[in-house]
Scaffold this motif. Structure first.
Motif: not given
Length: 187
Positions: A15-16, A19, A32, A101
């Motif tokens: 997720a990081r 992102y 998103t 996320y």
């Protein structure tokens, strides 16, 4: 919103990375939106989640299913990310990656995710009033409510944030009254 803690721990680096990539490429809003829509879609199609989590089904079959069902619906970078999860045999963590996320995005945007359990569905006016009050209490720019209806609560509602549980349910009040009466009546 609730997810397996171990899955979240494994999913967080993915997720990081997504992102950071989405911010760098200036596509955070598209990714998103894709993930918000995917979260709803996966909730409505548990058989797809089961299929993707099945270790017996091969990578090629999972890629084919995702291509047929989601490729035309998602941003190309979001879809490529899903393919990376498939190739690395992490597609079973998709729901946890989505949760991680979205938490990163909401934290950055000062959006608070709040779970609310209620005995009866809120009217639009009640929902708006609750959001307004929660904004004041949390100092968030935006509140995203995840509302679940649970008739066992009898009435009222239960609010869960990351660190607090606020219980305004009739069920809780009756349980507290019963405990009080048990204590008073035991002489």
């Amino acid at each position: 919103m609730s997810a397996n803690p171990l899955a979240l721990k494994i999913a967080t680096p993915y997720a990081r990375a997504l992102y950071d990539f989405s911010v760098e490429q200036n596509i955070m809003h598209q990714v998103t939106a894709d993930f918000q829509n995917l979260e709803v879609f996966l909730t409505k199609t548990p058989e797809l989640t089961e299929y993707l989590s099945n270790p017996v089904i091969g990578v090629k079959q999972k890629e084919d299913v995702l291509t047929k069902t989601l490729k035309s619906q998602l941003n190309s970078e979001t879809f490529k990310f899903l393919m990376v999860l498939v190739k690395r045999d992490r597609i079973n963590l998709l729901s946890s990656v989505i949760v991680s996320y979205l938490e990163l995005v909401y934290k950055t945007a000062s959006v608070k995710m709040i779970e609310v359990s209620t005995a009866f569905p809120f009217t639009t006016v009640q929902k708006l009033n609750l959001i307004k009050k929660l904004k004041e209490l949390t100092n968030a720019r935006e509140i995203r409510l995840v509302v679940t209806v649970d008739s066992s609560l009898i009435g009222g509602f239960l609010i869960k944030t990351n660190s607090k549980v606020i219980d305004f349910t009739i069920k809780n009040q009756l349980e507290n009254l019963a405990k009080h009466l048990d204590g008073v009546l035991e002489i």
